[in-house]
Design a protein around this motif. Structure first.
Motif, PDB file in Angstrom:
ATOM      1  N   SER A  34       5.155  -7.030  23.652  1.00  0.00           N
ATOM      2  CA  SER A  34       4.303  -6.395  22.648  1.00  0.00           C
ATOM      3  C   SER A  34       4.653  -4.916  22.518  1.00  0.00           C
ATOM      4  CB  SER A  34       2.827  -6.555  23.017  1.00  0.00           C
ATOM      5  OG  SER A  34       2.559  -5.927  24.250  1.00  0.00           O
ATOM      6  N   LEU A  35       4.481  -4.416  21.308  1.00  0.00           N
ATOM      7  CA  LEU A  35       4.756  -3.005  21.032  1.00  0.00           C
ATOM      8  C   LEU A  35       3.832  -2.580  19.911  1.00  0.00           C
ATOM      9  CD1 LEU A  35       8.223  -1.315  20.987  1.00  0.00           C
ATOM     10  CD2 LEU A  35       6.586  -0.800  19.194  1.00  0.00           C
ATOM     11  N   ASP A  36       3.062  -1.528  20.144  1.00  0.00           N
ATOM     12  CA  ASP A  36       2.079  -1.091  19.158  1.00  0.00           C
ATOM     13  C   ASP A  36       2.736  -0.393  17.982  1.00  0.00           C
ATOM     14  OD1 ASP A  36      -0.008  -2.078  20.664  1.00  0.00           O
ATOM     15  OD2 ASP A  36      -0.332  -0.171  21.722  1.00  0.00           O
ATOM     16  N   LEU A  37       2.123  -0.549  16.823  1.00  0.00           N
ATOM     17  CA  LEU A  37       2.566   0.141  15.617  1.00  0.00           C
ATOM     18  C   LEU A  37       1.906   1.512  15.576  1.00  0.00           C
ATOM     19  CD1 LEU A  37       4.078  -0.028  12.855  1.00  0.00           C
ATOM     20  CD2 LEU A  37       1.929  -0.898  11.888  1.00  0.00           C
ATOM     21  N   ARG A  38       2.715   2.546  15.450  1.00  0.00           N
ATOM     22  CA  ARG A  38       2.165   3.887  15.354  1.00  0.00           C
ATOM     23  C   ARG A  38       1.492   4.065  13.995  1.00  0.00           C
ATOM     24  NH1 ARG A  38       7.632   6.993  17.151  1.00  0.00           N
ATOM     25  NH2 ARG A  38       7.778   6.193  19.299  1.00  0.00           N
ATOM     26  N   SER A  39       0.407   4.775  14.007  1.00  0.00           N
ATOM     27  CA  SER A  39      -0.278   5.031  12.742  1.00  0.00           C
ATOM     28  C   SER A  39       0.559   5.989  11.904  1.00  0.00           C
ATOM     29  CB  SER A  39      -1.664   5.628  12.987  1.00  0.00           C
ATOM     30  OG  SER A  39      -1.554   6.853  13.684  1.00  0.00           O
ATOM     31  N   SER A  40       0.526   5.775  10.607  1.00  0.00           N
ATOM     32  CA  SER A  40       1.256   6.647   9.697  1.00  0.00           C
ATOM     33  C   SER A  40       0.302   7.089   8.598  1.00  0.00           C
ATOM     34  CB  SER A  40       2.458   5.927   9.088  1.00  0.00           C
ATOM     35  OG  SER A  40       2.046   4.738   8.436  1.00  0.00           O
ATOM     36  N   PRO A  41       0.532   8.249   8.025  1.00  0.00           N
ATOM     37  CA  PRO A  41      -0.377   8.735   6.978  1.00  0.00           C
ATOM     38  C   PRO A  41      -0.395   7.796   5.780  1.00  0.00           C
ATOM     39  CG  PRO A  41       1.620  10.065   7.072  1.00  0.00           C
ATOM     40  CD  PRO A  41       1.621   9.189   8.283  1.00  0.00           C
ATOM     41  N   LEU A  42      -1.565   7.581   5.234  1.00  0.00           N
ATOM     42  CA  LEU A  42      -1.682   6.716   4.061  1.00  0.00           C
ATOM     43  C   LEU A  42      -0.997   7.370   2.868  1.00  0.00           C
ATOM     44  CD1 LEU A  42      -5.422   5.585   4.356  1.00  0.00           C
ATOM     45  CD2 LEU A  42      -3.374   4.269   4.925  1.00  0.00           C
ATOM     46  N   GLN A  43      -0.282   6.550   2.106  1.00  0.00           N
ATOM     47  CA  GLN A  43       0.410   7.063   0.923  1.00  0.00           C
ATOM     48  C   GLN A  43      -0.437   6.777  -0.300  1.00  0.00           C
ATOM     49  OE1 GLN A  43       4.668   6.307   0.527  1.00  0.00           O
ATOM     50  NE2 GLN A  43       4.401   5.906  -1.640  1.00  0.00           N
ATOM     51  N   ALA A  44      -1.038   7.814  -0.830  1.00  0.00           N
ATOM     52  CA  ALA A  44      -1.852   7.646  -2.026  1.00  0.00           C
ATOM     53  C   ALA A  44      -0.955   7.518  -3.246  1.00  0.00           C
ATOM     54  CB  ALA A  44      -2.786   8.847  -2.183  1.00  0.00           C
ATOM     55  N   TYR A  45      -1.485   6.952  -4.289  1.00  0.00           N
ATOM     56  CA  TYR A  45      -0.746   6.828  -5.552  1.00  0.00           C
ATOM     57  C   TYR A  45      -0.356   8.209  -6.041  1.00  0.00           C
ATOM     58  CZ  TYR A  45       0.100   6.087 -10.553  1.00  0.00           C
ATOM     59  OH  TYR A  45       0.646   6.071 -11.801  1.00  0.00           O
ATOM     60  N   GLN A  46       0.948   8.396  -6.275  1.00  0.00           N
ATOM     61  CA  GLN A  46       1.443   9.710  -6.660  1.00  0.00           C
ATOM     62  C   GLN A  46       1.641   9.847  -8.166  1.00  0.00           C
ATOM     63  OE1 GLN A  46       4.635  11.248  -3.982  1.00  0.00           O
ATOM     64  NE2 GLN A  46       4.418   9.282  -2.938  1.00  0.00           N
ATOM     65  N   GLY A  47       1.700   8.714  -8.837  1.00  0.00           N
ATOM     66  CA  GLY A  47       1.902   8.777 -10.277  1.00  0.00           C
ATOM     67  C   GLY A  47       3.254   9.364 -10.624  1.00  0.00           C
ATOM     68  N   GLY A  48       3.370   9.898 -11.808  1.00  0.00           N
ATOM     69  CA  GLY A  48       4.629  10.460 -12.263  1.00  0.00           C
ATOM     70  C   GLY A  48       4.488  10.895 -13.704  1.00  0.00           C
ATOM     71  N   THR A  49       5.601  11.333 -14.270  1.00  0.00           N
ATOM     72  CA  THR A  49       5.577  11.803 -15.653  1.00  0.00           C
ATOM     73  C   THR A  49       6.029  10.689 -16.599  1.00  0.00           C
ATOM     74  OG1 THR A  49       7.804  12.691 -15.351  1.00  0.00           O
ATOM     75  CG2 THR A  49       5.940  14.190 -15.023  1.00  0.00           C
ATOM     76  N   LEU A  50       5.614  10.793 -17.842  1.00  0.00           N
ATOM     77  CA  LEU A  50       5.935   9.815 -18.868  1.00  0.00           C
ATOM     78  C   LEU A  50       6.584  10.508 -20.055  1.00  0.00           C
ATOM     79  CD1 LEU A  50       2.679   7.668 -18.922  1.00  0.00           C
ATOM     80  CD2 LEU A  50       4.957   6.704 -18.673  1.00  0.00           C
ATOM     81  N   THR A  51       7.681   9.904 -20.541  1.00  0.00           N
ATOM     82  CA  THR A  51       8.301  10.373 -21.784  1.00  0.00           C
ATOM     83  C   THR A  51       8.465   9.166 -22.693  1.00  0.00           C
ATOM     84  OG1 THR A  51       9.523  12.109 -20.616  1.00  0.00           O
ATOM     85  CG2 THR A  51      10.271  11.541 -22.838  1.00  0.00           C
ATOM     86  N   ILE A  52       7.540   9.002 -23.618  1.00  0.00           N
ATOM     87  CA  ILE A  52       7.552   7.842 -24.494  1.00  0.00           C
ATOM     88  C   ILE A  52       7.554   8.320 -25.941  1.00  0.00           C
ATOM     89  CG2 ILE A  52       6.346   5.720 -25.173  1.00  0.00           C
ATOM     90  CD1 ILE A  52       5.163   5.615 -22.396  1.00  0.00           C
ATOM     91  N   PRO A  53       8.656   8.097 -26.685  1.00  0.00           N
ATOM     92  CA  PRO A  53       8.710   8.532 -28.089  1.00  0.00           C
ATOM     93  C   PRO A  53       7.658   7.830 -28.941  1.00  0.00           C
ATOM     94  CG  PRO A  53      10.892   7.943 -27.246  1.00  0.00           C
ATOM     95  CD  PRO A  53       9.885   7.469 -26.245  1.00  0.00           C
TER      96      PRO A  53
END
Length: 377
Positions: free
Chosen positions: A164-183
């Motif tokens: 057995s080997l424990d999983l280290r906790s990692s910071p939660l990744q929140a939705y980062q979104g992004g930019t949109l270019t739609i003609p």
């Protein structure tokens, strides 16, 4: 039972650098180890994991997949028509649920019976991993001989093989979104041909750019347009092209990777969008050539006609999403990405149909891989 950390050190001594997979209770310690201290890409399904590992292998990063045999059939397409045909071997560790003589849940019984023959029929060399480190080390040495000959090797892993080997906790990744270019919709009533769009990418690509073309008409048209050492023509493994792009972009961050996808193909593996967005390689441009049909099989309609692909990619979390309906907009989107690299999804609305006459790649898949790897040195 083996000490998981010691086995991990053994894998590193054989230069394994990237792991991709999906959850498996029997492989939990190994997955935790890869997540904690190695380079691990969590895939949405087994076939995607194989494609990611294959892309990394193309880039010279030795890779392995971690999966449970209950989902093995999800990996058969890339195992048979990608790793096998292109001679890009990957290593696999498969949780052996339903193993004969080991009590298990009813849904695993049949898969347990056919796991080995299924893998062997797919051209994979199968080794049942021993539970002591010295024996496992010898088995890993055996595997390297098959890998050097271009043959994938999968290890069957029984219950309680790893400590057995424990999983280290990692910071939660929140939705980062992004930019949109739609003609503005309707700016061009005449949708461009796929061939003309491919010409834009072929003519304007830089010396450090790799073009990955999805299976069917896309790869055939790119070859007809220009056969080049930095072109990759997919055959089979429909839906895997952006996952190959993800693995390759992680392995070779100094390269520009353009994955040329089709709507029918992406519909088969939409989970790729989430994985690509999660790992967000700046050097990957994912292009969807959307004609709302399966051109290669007679022009049958796809479900794409009722979808808003830019908003789907935006919701998945791509850094930037753009849409194009004419060649000028395609050129602008490509130039923007080359000038400011970030994970980008480009939706291009194209006309159905293909050029005539239409050739097929005359270079073998395996030779195309070797040529591409030489180009990237």
């Amino acid at each position: 039972m083996m000490d998981t950390s010691e086995f991990g050190a053994l894998l590193q001594s054989h230069h394994y650098e990237l792991f991709s997979g999906v959850p498996c209770s029997l492989l939990q310690p190994l997955i935790n180890l890869a997540s904690n201290s190695l380079d691990y890409v969590a895939a949405t399904n087994e076939g995607e994991a194989v494609a990611i590992a294959t892309g990394a292998q193309l880039g010279g990063k030795k890779s392995a997949v971690l999966l449970q045999n209950s989902g093995l059939t999800n990996a058969l397409a890339p195992l048979t028509s990608l790793t096998n045909i292109f001679e890009v071997p990957v290593t696999g560790f498969v949780g052996f649920r339903g193993e004969d003589g080991v009590p298990d849940e009813v849904q695993h019984e049949f898969m347990g019976q056919i796991t080995r023959p299924l893998l062997e029929t797919s051209g994979v060399h199968v080794i049942h991993l021993k539970t002591d480190l010295s024996s496992a080390a010898r088995q890993l040495e055996e595997a390297q001989n098959f890998l050097r000959r271009g043959k994938s090797v999968f290890f069957l892993v029984s219950k309680s093989t790893f400590s057995s080997l424990d999983l280290r906790s990692s910071p939660l990744q929140a939705y980062q979104g992004g930019t949109l270019t739609i003609p503005i919709a309707g700016s061009d009533l005449q949708r461009p041909r796929r061939y003309d769009v491919l010409k834009v990418f072929s003519n304007r690509k830089r010396d450090d750019t790799v073009l990955l073309a999805t299976t069917g008409m896309c790869g055939r048209e790119l070859f007809t347009l220009e056969d080049a050492p930095n072109n990759f023509y997919m055959v089979g493994s429909m839906g895997c092209i952006s996952s190959i792009g993800l693995g390759l972009s992680i392995a070779r961050p100094e390269r520009k990777i353009i994955a040329l996808d089709g709507d029918g193909a992406l519909l088969m593996r939409m989970g790729n969008l989430a994985t690509n967005a999660c790992y967000r390689p700046d050097n990957l441009l994912h292009v969807l050539l959307d004609n709302e049909t399966h051109d290669s099989t007679g022009g049958q309609a796809t479900a794409s006609r009722g979808m808003n692909w830019p908003m789907i990619a935006h919701g998945a979390g791509y850094s930037h999403v753009a849409s194009a309906s004419n060649l000028g907009e395609v050129e602008q989107a490509l130039d923007d990405w080359l000038a400011q690299s970030r994970l980008t999804f480009l939706h291009v609305s194209i006309a159905p149909g293909s050029i005539s006459p239409l050739g097929r790649p005359t270079i073998s898949p395996a030779d195309a891989v070797r040529r591409l790897q030489e180009f990237m040195k």
